[in-house]
Design a protein around this motif. Structure first.
Motif, short mmCIF file in Angstrom:
data_model
loop_
_atom_site.label_atom_id
_atom_site.label_comp_id
_atom_site.label_asym_id
_atom_site.label_seq_id
_atom_site.Cartn_x
_atom_site.Cartn_y
_atom_site.Cartn_z
N GLY A 1 3.56 -1.43 -5.95
CA GLY A 1 4.49 -2.22 -6.74
C GLY A 1 5.93 -2.00 -6.31
N HIS A 2 6.29 -0.75 -6.01
CA HIS A 2 7.66 -0.45 -5.59
C HIS A 2 7.97 -1.10 -4.24
CE1 HIS A 2 11.40 1.82 -5.21
NE2 HIS A 2 11.04 2.04 -3.96
N ILE A 3 7.05 -0.96 -3.31
CA ILE A 3 7.27 -1.53 -1.97
C ILE A 3 7.39 -3.04 -2.05
CG2 ILE A 3 6.20 -1.88 0.30
CD1 ILE A 3 5.02 0.95 0.01
N GLY B 1 9.57 8.83 3.00
CA GLY B 1 9.22 7.97 4.11
C GLY B 1 9.19 8.66 5.45
N ARG B 2 9.84 9.81 5.55
CA ARG B 2 9.82 10.55 6.81
C ARG B 2 8.45 11.16 7.09
NH1 ARG B 2 15.43 14.12 6.21
NH2 ARG B 2 16.86 12.36 5.90
N GLY C 1 -3.60 3.38 2.38
CA GLY C 1 -2.61 3.34 3.47
C GLY C 1 -2.55 1.97 4.12
N PHE C 2 -3.71 1.36 4.34
CA PHE C 2 -3.73 0.01 4.90
C PHE C 2 -3.15 -1.00 3.91
CE2 PHE C 2 -6.90 1.76 7.87
CZ PHE C 2 -6.43 1.21 9.06
N LEU C 3 -3.47 -0.84 2.61
CA LEU C 3 -2.93 -1.76 1.61
C LEU C 3 -1.41 -1.71 1.58
CD1 LEU C 3 -3.22 -3.68 -0.83
CD2 LEU C 3 -3.40 -1.64 -2.28
N LEU C 4 -0.84 -0.51 1.57
CA LEU C 4 0.62 -0.37 1.53
C LEU C 4 1.25 -0.95 2.79
CD1 LEU C 4 1.02 3.22 0.02
CD2 LEU C 4 1.04 1.03 -1.16
N ALA D 1 3.28 -0.09 9.56
CA ALA D 1 2.64 1.19 9.28
C ALA D 1 3.60 2.17 8.63
CB ALA D 1 2.07 1.80 10.57
N ASN D 2 4.90 2.03 8.90
CA ASN D 2 5.91 2.90 8.29
C ASN D 2 6.41 2.22 7.02
OD1 ASN D 2 7.72 4.98 7.86
ND2 ASN D 2 9.26 4.11 9.23
N PHE D 3 5.52 2.09 6.02
CA PHE D 3 5.79 1.24 4.87
C PHE D 3 6.88 1.75 3.95
CE2 PHE D 3 1.77 3.58 4.45
CZ PHE D 3 2.12 4.51 3.48
N LEU D 4 7.22 3.04 4.00
CA LEU D 4 8.32 3.56 3.19
C LEU D 4 9.61 3.70 3.99
CD1 LEU D 4 6.60 6.27 0.97
CD2 LEU D 4 7.46 4.05 0.28
#
Length: 434
Positions: free
Chosen positions: A304-306, A324-325, A385-388, A396-399
């Motif tokens: 939800g945040h992303i 995110g790091r 992980g795939f969903l995000l 892949a670096n979703f954050l």
């Protein structure tokens, strides 16, 4: 939040657009348009601002459009039905850099908007009216709306989003065109009122509030508002735009309770007192289920945040940059695989113990529950992980650097007089994904 920095007194184009949503309001329009003209005259005198009146018609069949034009207002057709759709369509077609939104049923005094526009001139992005500060005349608001609906929903909104306003659903409000363009409002119904306040708060816009009076409307029919239906739409929208309260808080509570139970049960198991522990097999099984649900809720909170950041109505927070790091699709796959391996190892140990004891029933289920829970959490972590990553735009670096679709939004073309406003029905988009 960008400010409208154009000169206030030197710009001779239209400065203020008063927008009224309209659906068969032929009886009320003469009063409302005359009242709006008084308000524009006061703005001209006190603030040096020019203005226009725009009727956002939602498919009237009683001649409201022709009447509005004959009274000197501009009229645009908004094909998508709903209170929010009409206001959004009118805002897109507006020529003014300051937008005033008010109902066309005669219940609001547009002269109250003069102070609102004054707040915008002083630097506010959004100015709300407050009926509870300005006064509610007898018969203007049903008791369930006055004492239950509005206070409860406004209170919940302030708790969830800390907006700090006293009346989130006042039908008279003003905002800059720049603010409207940046908020990316999508609600088509009455929840549009809450959405504007929530997204302005999330985007850290400057919000002001001034008193507004509410009078009995001039209609000869019941209002379009349906208290229980529209109240529920408001409430569900508040929750949909708050993944922290909807997902993260329940996840934290469930995680604390389940880990406490498992820790106490595990301590009793290690001490050989599993049979006399207050947390027996039923509690252990419940704790394993709660921990799995907690983990899933945490993933949904992150999703939800992303999504909110990507859609542009939620700012990137400091914790996201810090975490995110370390968290990405690859790290979640590794963590998920580690949990799955750990789960199989625990279950393998249980199987080995079971086989060496002639496959007799094992009294304590704690090891089996731990192994199964690890398998579930590991699988959810890998798939999550795939969903995000998908929600973040297949990144892949979703954050990391999530593009803000609204940050670079440029106001679109404006509709001319008596032309349909460019309206798209996106009412399902934020609700379905947040």
């Amino acid at each position: 939040m960008e400010r409208d920095t154009r000169p206030v007194t030197n710009d001779r184009t239209v400065d203020v657009t008063i927008i009224m949503p309209c659906l068969n309001e032929v009886l009320c329009l003469p009063h409302c348009i005359a009242n709006a003209k008084e308000a524009l005259a006061m703005m001209q005198e006190r603030l040096g601002l020019t203005g226009e009146i725009l009727i956002a018609d939602n498919g009237s069949t009683d001649g409201s459009q022709a009447l509005a034009r004959s009274l000197g207002a501009r009229c645009v057709a908004v094909p998508v039905r709903g209170y929010g759709a009409a206001l959004a369509g009118g805002a897109r077609a507006a020529n003014g850099r300051f937008l005033v939104m008010g109902d066309s049923d005669g219940s609001y005094d547009f002269r109250d908007s003069v102070a609102m526009v004054g707040k915008l001139v002083e630097g506010a992005d959004l100015c709300m009216g407050s009926r509870f500060k300005g006064g509610i005349k007898p018969g203007a608001m049903p008791w369930k709306n006055r004492y239950i609906g509005n206070p409860v929903l406004t209170g919940i909104l302030n708790i969830l989003f800390r907006s700090g306003i006293s009346d989130a659903h006042c039908g008279l409000r003003a905002l800059t065109k720049t603010c409207f363009d940046r908020l990316g409002l999508t609600g088509t119904g009455m929840e549009f009122a809450s959405e504007m306040v929530i997204k302005a708060t999330l985007k850290e816009c400057r919000i002001a509030e001034v008193p507004a009076t509410l009078s009995p409307d001039l209609r000869d029919r019941p209002p379009h508002l349906r208290p229980w239906r529209d109240g529920w739409r408001h409430l569900r929208y508040l929750l949909m735009l708050s993944p922290t309260w909807l997902f993260a808080l329940p996840a934290a509570v469930l995680a604390f309770v389940s880990l406490a139970i498992l820790a106490l049960a595990g301590l009793a198991f290690l001490q050989g007192n599993a049979g006399t522990s207050m947390f027996g097999n039923y509690w252990v099984i419940l704790a394993g289920g709660m921990l799995s649900v907690s983990h899933l809720a945490g993933l949904l909170a992150a999703a939800g945040h992303i999504y909110g950041v990507r859609e542009g109505y939620r700012l990137r927070t400091g914790w996201a940059a810090l975490v995110g790091r370390w968290i990405s699709l690859e790290s979640m796959l590794i963590a998920g695989l580690a949990c799955i391996i750990g789960g199989f190892a625990v279950l393998g140990t249980v199987l080995a113990y079971w086989s060496t004891h002639r496959f007799e029933a094992i009294i304590n289920v704690l090891p089996a529950v731990l192994g199964t829970t690890l398998l579930v959490i590991g699988s959810q972590t890998a798939l999550g992980g795939f969903l995000l990553s998908i929600i973040a735009g297949n990144d892949a670096n979703f954050l990391g650097t999530v593009p803000d679709k609204r940050a670079a939004a440029v106001p679109g073309g404006q509709s001319g007089p008596d032309t349909p406003a460019a309206v798209t029905d996106r009412s399902r988009s934020p609700q379905a994904a947040t």
